[in-house]
Every structure is written in structure tokens, then in C-alpha cells.
Design an enzyme around this catalytic site. Sequence first.
Site, PDB file in Angstrom:
ATOM      1  NE  ARG A  22      -3.108   0.004   3.112  1.00  0.00           N
ATOM      2  CZ  ARG A  22      -3.341   0.306   4.379  1.00  0.00           C
ATOM      3  NH1 ARG A  22      -3.016  -0.561   5.337  1.00  0.00           N
ATOM      4  NH2 ARG A  22      -3.886   1.454   4.717  1.00  0.00           N
ATOM      5  CE  LYS A  65      -3.783  -3.384  12.794  1.00  0.00           C
ATOM      6  NZ  LYS A  65      -4.883  -2.910  11.957  1.00  0.00           N
ATOM      7  CG  ASP A  66      -4.820  -4.799   7.725  1.00  0.00           C
ATOM      8  OD1 ASP A  66      -5.555  -4.534   8.692  1.00  0.00           O
ATOM      9  OD2 ASP A  66      -3.975  -4.015   7.260  1.00  0.00           O
ATOM     10  CB  SER A 103     -10.353  -0.661  16.496  1.00  0.00           C
ATOM     11  OG  SER A 103     -10.457  -1.914  17.127  1.00  0.00           O
ATOM     12  NE  ARG A 145      -8.260  -4.910  18.561  1.00  0.00           N
ATOM     13  CZ  ARG A 145      -7.459  -4.014  19.127  1.00  0.00           C
ATOM     14  NH1 ARG A 145      -7.268  -4.022  20.437  1.00  0.00           N
ATOM     15  NH2 ARG A 145      -6.838  -3.103  18.402  1.00  0.00           N
ATOM     16  NE  ARG A 146      -6.518  -0.025  18.786  1.00  0.00           N
ATOM     17  CZ  ARG A 146      -5.925   0.230  17.623  1.00  0.00           C
ATOM     18  NH1 ARG A 146      -6.537   0.983  16.716  1.00  0.00           N
ATOM     19  NH2 ARG A 146      -4.737  -0.263  17.353  1.00  0.00           N
ATOM     20  NE  ARG A 201     -10.610   3.850   8.015  1.00  0.00           N
ATOM     21  CZ  ARG A 201     -10.884   3.583   6.744  1.00  0.00           C
ATOM     22  NH1 ARG A 201     -12.121   3.380   6.361  1.00  0.00           N
ATOM     23  NH2 ARG A 201      -9.927   3.509   5.847  1.00  0.00           N
ATOM     24  N   GLY A 202      -8.437   7.103   9.062  1.00  0.00           N
ATOM     25  CA  GLY A 202      -7.346   7.874   8.496  1.00  0.00           C
ATOM     26  C   GLY A 202      -6.002   7.356   8.950  1.00  0.00           C
ATOM     27  CB  VAL A 235      -0.117   7.570  12.115  1.00  0.00           C
ATOM     28  CG1 VAL A 235       0.488   8.191  13.366  1.00  0.00           C
ATOM     29  CG2 VAL A 235      -0.163   6.051  12.245  1.00  0.00           C
ATOM     30  NE  ARG A 247      -6.765   6.000  12.449  1.00  0.00           N
ATOM     31  CZ  ARG A 247      -7.313   4.813  12.604  1.00  0.00           C
ATOM     32  NH1 ARG A 247      -7.452   4.313  13.818  1.00  0.00           N
ATOM     33  NH2 ARG A 247      -7.722   4.097  11.576  1.00  0.00           N
ATOM     34  CB  CYS A 306      -9.441  -7.871  10.623  1.00  0.00           C
ATOM     35  SG  CYS A 306     -10.013  -6.868   9.242  1.00  0.00           S
TER      36      CYS A 306
END
Length: 314
Positions: free
Chosen positions: A14, A83-84, A129, A131-132, A149-150, A152, A155, A242
Site C-alpha cells: 500500500r 492483522k488485516d 476499531s 475491538r478497542r 479513520r485515516g 496516523v 488521527r 478483523c
Amino acid sequence: MADTSTAPLRFGTRASTLAMTQARSVADALRRVGHDVELVEISTRGDQSTAPLASIGGTGVFVTALREALLDGRVDVAVHSLKDLPTAAADGLALAAVPHREDPRDVLCARDGLKLADLPSGARLGTGSPRREAQLRALGLGLDVVGVRGNVDTRLSKVSSGEVDGVVLARAGLARLGRLDEITEVLDPIQVLPAPGQGALAVECRAGDAGIADALRALDDPASRAGVTAERSLLAVLEAGCTAPVGAYAEAAEGESGLELYLRAVVASRDGAVSIRKSATGPIGRAEQLGRDLAQELLADGAGAVVDAAESAS
């Protein structure tokens, strides 16, 4: 089959800064042992949209385009955040290497150097996430968890602009970008377990490219591979993607009978009202079975209904 003795290995990645940094680290490791490597940028659906991941396909949105480029011969190797990756095997592809894993824990990056316990009730905490979100809500701190989203930079800019009081990110990404100084707290897995495979990279090649697979095998870290194997086999049994509210973390440590894995897992509802946690220990050579067995324990305690409810709400 690519001729690794003459042609450079084309690494598909990517185009984000983090993805390029990750791919370069793998490429540099191969260059150090005498291989010529070039990076090829591939745009994925996850990069093209700012919508929540669950609404644009969830599992695989960062992976499919890279795998297609690998299968049709545009690249020889694909580098992913592990993880993806969907848990199901991909026809025609091989997971050739899992390099040494970065610290997989989540971290808080908050205004004024604040830690999680310092944030006032009602503080806005950003994460993309489920999960978070689920685990943060389960802590009962009264935080307002909002979706972001976005990349680093995007964010972290939401913190500096005051749009949110803090964001939760993966420590591994900040470490690879040289931005550990942005962290105000590393979150204890007792509070927030990372995503299965977080902090690890997946290096894929075509299943028939034996020469390339042999070259990549030198990058494989057995302990890292065993840990993510346990975590991902748990995820597969739970039939969760995921983006599901599932956390898992396997650590390798020396036990009485040799190297063992200590696996912890959590399945939590998005609102934090239900949180099911389990742990297990087993030989590192039985990583996949360890994950399966722990997943069955979670299912026996009602984890399936929690996962189904979360996916229905996505």
C-alpha cells in the site's frame, strides 16, 4: 516463476507512509543478504475510502488488491499488516514469512500528556476499531468513544486540534514511524488486548514460486509466527473478521517443558456491557490447536452471540 538471481523482487505494498515503511524494512532485510528489491505501490479499497471498515467490506479491504497484483504477476511479493489478513487460506498464495513482531500493544496518545485514568468522564476518545471501542467501554470510565479513520497523522491531528481528547493506536505503527514520543500511555493487555496479529507483518508470495519462498524464509521468526498462528486460529473458530470486537495476544516464554505460548483472548460487546475473557497455555508447537481450544471455551461462555450481534450491527 520469477528468476530471483537476475530480476529484482517486486514488492507490492500500500502507498501509505506506514505501509511503505513496513515494506522497506522487509526489503532492506533481503537486500542485506544480497537480493535486489523494488517497491511497487498498489492502491486498495481501504485506502480509497474514509468510511468505517465494516461498511466497505471489513476483512480484506487492505489486502485484496495486493493479492490480485501478486496472482496476476504484477508483483512477486506482497507485504501486509498481518492483522488485516483474512483467516482463511488464499488459493495460490503462501505466507512465506512472519518477520520478528513489534510490540503489539495498543497505546493512548492524549492531550496534555494524560493517561487513561486521568481523562475526565465524558472525554472524547477516538478509535476506528470496534475491538478497542468495546474494551474501552468495558472499563467503565465514562469515556465518549468516537469513530475516527485515516492514517496516523490524521488521527493524531484530531488530538492537537482539540477534536478529540485522545486516540488509541497500535504501538507498532508508531514505533516503525519513529513517533513513540507521541505516546502518553502504553495500555496494559489486562485492560485492552490487541487485535490478533497486531504488530506483525505478513510476507506473501505465489505458492509455486519456490525460489522466492526460499529467499523469504530467512526473514521468518518462529516465535512470532507461532504467536500469530494461535491468535488467528482462535479468530477463525469464532468466525470473526478483523473488524470484530475480538482481542487476542500470545506471548512465548520458557516453560518447564520448553518454549510455551501464553494466550489471552477477549470477546466484548460494542457497548462494553458484556466482556468474556479467557487464557490458556500450551507448547509452542501446538499453537494452532491452542487457539482453537481457547476459542471453544469462549464459545461455551456465549462469545458466539456477542460476535453475531456485533456483526449484525455493523
